[in-house]
Design a protein around this motif. Structure first.
Motif, PDB file in Angstrom:
ATOM      1  N   GLY A  15       0.751  -1.147   0.000  1.00 22.01           N
ATOM      2  CA  GLY A  15       0.006  -0.085  -0.010  1.00 22.01           C
ATOM      3  C   GLY A  15       0.763   0.988   0.127  1.00 22.01           C
ATOM      4  N   LEU A  16       0.623   2.070  -0.962  1.00 24.64           N
ATOM      5  CA  LEU A  16       1.336   3.481  -1.035  1.00 24.64           C
ATOM      6  C   LEU A  16       0.325   4.687  -0.962  1.00 24.64           C
ATOM      7  CD1 LEU A  16       3.337   2.798  -4.278  1.00 24.64           C
ATOM      8  CD2 LEU A  16       4.188   2.480  -1.925  1.00 24.64           C
ATOM      9  N   LYS A  17       0.892   5.622  -0.136  1.00 22.96           N
ATOM     10  CA  LYS A  17       0.182   6.927  -0.008  1.00 22.96           C
ATOM     11  C   LYS A  17       1.096   8.143  -0.570  1.00 22.96           C
ATOM     12  CE  LYS A  17      -2.393   9.930   3.083  1.00 22.96           C
ATOM     13  NZ  LYS A  17      -2.946   9.985   4.682  1.00 22.96           N
ATOM     14  N   PHE A  18       0.439   8.851  -1.409  1.00 26.58           N
ATOM     15  CA  PHE A  18       1.149   9.806  -1.944  1.00 26.58           C
ATOM     16  C   PHE A  18       1.145  11.194  -1.051  1.00 26.58           C
ATOM     17  CE2 PHE A  18       0.800   6.448  -5.046  1.00 26.58           C
ATOM     18  CZ  PHE A  18       1.857   6.423  -5.466  1.00 26.58           C
ATOM     19  N   GLU A  19       1.792  12.405  -1.496  1.00 26.37           N
ATOM     20  CA  GLU A  19       1.827  13.677  -0.749  1.00 26.37           C
ATOM     21  C   GLU A  19       0.624  14.340  -1.062  1.00 26.37           C
ATOM     22  OE1 GLU A  19       4.580  16.907  -1.653  1.00 26.37           O
ATOM     23  OE2 GLU A  19       5.451  16.156   0.136  1.00 26.37           O
ATOM     24  N   ASP A  20      -0.073  14.122  -2.233  1.00 32.55           N
ATOM     25  CA  ASP A  20      -1.049  14.839  -2.694  1.00 32.55           C
ATOM     26  C   ASP A  20      -2.379  14.076  -2.238  1.00 32.55           C
ATOM     27  OD1 ASP A  20      -1.064  12.473  -4.505  1.00 32.55           O
ATOM     28  OD2 ASP A  20      -1.610  13.629  -6.242  1.00 32.55           O
ATOM     29  N   GLY A  21      -2.383  13.115  -1.546  1.00 32.88           N
ATOM     30  CA  GLY A  21      -3.661  12.181  -1.226  1.00 32.88           C
ATOM     31  C   GLY A  21      -3.828  11.227  -2.034  1.00 32.88           C
ATOM     32  N   SER A  22      -3.243  10.829  -2.916  1.00 37.59           N
ATOM     33  CA  SER A  22      -3.459   9.775  -3.892  1.00 37.59           C
ATOM     34  C   SER A  22      -2.885   8.355  -2.958  1.00 37.59           C
ATOM     35  CB  SER A  22      -2.662   9.978  -5.251  1.00 37.59           C
ATOM     36  OG  SER A  22      -3.050  10.973  -5.971  1.00 37.59           O
ATOM     37  N   ILE A  23      -3.731   7.154  -3.566  1.00 40.59           N
ATOM     38  CA  ILE A  23      -3.454   5.980  -2.891  1.00 40.59           C
ATOM     39  C   ILE A  23      -3.029   5.118  -3.999  1.00 40.59           C
ATOM     40  CG2 ILE A  23      -4.593   6.518  -0.772  1.00 40.59           C
ATOM     41  CD1 ILE A  23      -6.885   4.820  -1.832  1.00 40.59           C
ATOM     42  N   GLY A  24      -2.359   4.311  -3.711  1.00 42.90           N
ATOM     43  CA  GLY A  24      -2.011   3.243  -4.584  1.00 42.90           C
ATOM     44  C   GLY A  24      -1.735   1.647  -4.006  1.00 42.90           C
ATOM     45  N   THR A  25      -2.360   0.605  -4.652  1.00 41.79           N
ATOM     46  CA  THR A  25      -2.203  -0.629  -4.110  1.00 41.79           C
ATOM     47  C   THR A  25      -1.639  -1.547  -5.158  1.00 41.79           C
ATOM     48  OG1 THR A  25      -4.184  -0.418  -2.985  1.00 41.79           O
ATOM     49  CG2 THR A  25      -3.438  -3.073  -3.301  1.00 41.79           C
ATOM     50  N   ILE A  26      -0.376  -2.164  -5.026  1.00 39.70           N
ATOM     51  CA  ILE A  26       0.372  -3.274  -5.601  1.00 39.70           C
ATOM     52  C   ILE A  26       0.103  -4.564  -5.104  1.00 39.70           C
ATOM     53  CG2 ILE A  26       2.457  -3.744  -6.728  1.00 39.70           C
ATOM     54  CD1 ILE A  26       3.227  -0.858  -6.281  1.00 39.70           C
ATOM     55  N   ASN A  27      -0.682  -5.313  -6.162  1.00 41.72           N
ATOM     56  CA  ASN A  27      -0.775  -6.771  -5.592  1.00 41.72           C
ATOM     57  C   ASN A  27       0.143  -7.537  -6.376  1.00 41.72           C
ATOM     58  OD1 ASN A  27      -3.152  -6.357  -3.727  1.00 41.72           O
ATOM     59  ND2 ASN A  27      -4.278  -6.040  -5.672  1.00 41.72           N
ATOM     60  N   TYR A  28       1.408  -8.060  -5.818  1.00 46.85           N
ATOM     61  CA  TYR A  28       2.280  -8.857  -6.609  1.00 46.85           C
ATOM     62  C   TYR A  28       2.046 -10.338  -5.985  1.00 46.85           C
ATOM     63  CZ  TYR A  28       7.108  -9.974  -8.277  1.00 46.85           C
ATOM     64  OH  TYR A  28       8.080 -10.628  -8.883  1.00 46.85           O
ATOM     65  N   PHE A  29       1.557 -10.934  -6.805  1.00 49.38           N
ATOM     66  CA  PHE A  29       1.225 -12.403  -6.567  1.00 49.38           C
ATOM     67  C   PHE A  29       2.095 -13.245  -7.395  1.00 49.38           C
ATOM     68  CE2 PHE A  29      -3.324 -10.858  -5.443  1.00 49.38           C
ATOM     69  CZ  PHE A  29      -3.068 -10.246  -4.166  1.00 49.38           C
ATOM     70  N   ALA A  30       2.597 -14.550  -6.640  1.00 54.24           N
ATOM     71  CA  ALA A  30       3.436 -15.466  -7.428  1.00 54.24           C
ATOM     72  C   ALA A  30       2.461 -16.807  -7.113  1.00 54.24           C
ATOM     73  CB  ALA A  30       4.688 -15.845  -6.372  1.00 54.24           C
ATOM     74  N   ASN A  31       1.218 -16.918  -6.955  1.00 50.72           N
ATOM     75  CA  ASN A  31       0.771 -17.990  -6.860  1.00 50.72           C
ATOM     76  C   ASN A  31      -0.799 -18.011  -7.876  1.00 50.72           C
ATOM     77  OD1 ASN A  31      -1.118 -15.915  -5.822  1.00 50.72           O
ATOM     78  ND2 ASN A  31      -1.780 -17.079  -3.994  1.00 50.72           N
ATOM     79  N   GLY A  32      -0.415 -17.317  -8.930  1.00 46.91           N
ATOM     80  CA  GLY A  32      -1.615 -17.328  -9.917  1.00 46.91           C
ATOM     81  C   GLY A  32      -1.204 -18.192 -11.195  1.00 46.91           C
ATOM     82  N   PRO A  33      -2.028 -18.161 -12.328  1.00 46.75           N
ATOM     83  CA  PRO A  33      -2.090 -19.221 -13.526  1.00 46.75           C
ATOM     84  C   PRO A  33      -1.218 -18.384 -14.470  1.00 46.75           C
ATOM     85  CG  PRO A  33      -4.197 -18.381 -13.368  1.00 46.75           C
ATOM     86  CD  PRO A  33      -3.456 -17.803 -12.173  1.00 46.75           C
ATOM     87  N   LYS A  34      -0.605 -19.085 -15.424  1.00 50.44           N
ATOM     88  CA  LYS A  34       0.173 -18.569 -16.550  1.00 50.44           C
ATOM     89  C   LYS A  34      -1.055 -17.910 -17.842  1.00 50.44           C
ATOM     90  CE  LYS A  34       4.469 -20.915 -16.124  1.00 50.44           C
ATOM     91  NZ  LYS A  34       5.373 -21.750 -16.926  1.00 50.44           N
TER      92      LYS A  34
END
Length: 228
Positions: free
Chosen positions: A166-185
């Protein structure tokens, strides 16, 4: 294959070569910091594959060496995705908006064995430092605002490489990075969604870009994938 005039295992001969003014560093991650510092001491411009370094103290030393350099050579890290034509389009579209934005970035990273060098904290830095840095950089680029806070939650596994950042930016924006190693090709590897002022943008695998309720923009599709 690529027509190089010379190959060598002697790093010093490359870095000290007076006939060149730039160095490309694409070795294993734990060697990046030292090679970058050597190149800077020689006054060379540097293109280094991500990550720039593995540890905070390495970054501090790189910054100190750069500040002491009279020539101030260029240091560029291989964060290619910000140069993708579709990301460049998104950047222009976001310039026409105001207020904070929300980013969701799903990465179907795939499985890598725990004994692979990229999983080794001392050699590859692990998959967050070694690869997820790509996506942190991209959201930082699109938000165009400094990161002021972050958090991380990992799924229970030996390698801890299925996680959400989870990321929070100075201007109030937010970001979620879902980095998953358990998914299908069979599932797209990278999918980015951006929400702003009742509008949304959706980028699927650097092939298909769609706009939802976005003035004067509906889609930008490519014949083949282009990550920049």
């Amino acid at each position: 294959k690529f027509g190089f005039k010379e190959t060598t295992t002697d790093n010093e001969s490359i870095i000290s070569d007076s006939k060149s003014d730039a160095i490309v560093i694409s070795t294993r991650h734990n060697t990046h910091a030292d090679l970058v510092i050597q190149a800077l001491h020689s006054g060379k411009h540097v293109f280094v594959e991500k990550p720039l370094c593995l540890k905070q103290e390495e970054l501090n030393e790189i910054m100190a060496v750069y500040e002491r350099s009279e020539s101030k050579p260029i240091i560029m890290v291989g964060f290619n995705r910000r140069f993708s034509p579709q990301i460049q389009k998104i950047k222009k579209l976001l310039l026409g908006t105001s207020g904070p934005k929300s980013f969701i970035f799903n990465i179907n990273a795939g499985h890598i064995d725990q004994d692979h060098w990229t999983q080794d904290k001392d050699v590859g830095g692990g998959r967050v430092v070694g690869e997820a840095c790509h996506f942190i950089d991209l959201l930082r680029f699109l938000a165009d605002s400094p990161i002021v806070d972050w958090n991380q939650n990992s799924m229970n596994s030996n390698s801890k490489d299925t996680l959400s950042i989870g990321l929070k930016f100075e201007d109030g924006s937010i970001g979620t990075i879902n980095y998953f190693a358990n998914g299908p090709k069979s599932l797209s590897k990278e999918r980015l969604e951006i929400f702003s002022q009742g509008r949304a943008l959706q980028l699927d695998n650097f092939r298909k870009l769609k706009g939802f309720s976005w003035p004067s923009f509906t889609k930008m599709n490519l014949w083949k994938q282009n990550k920049g």
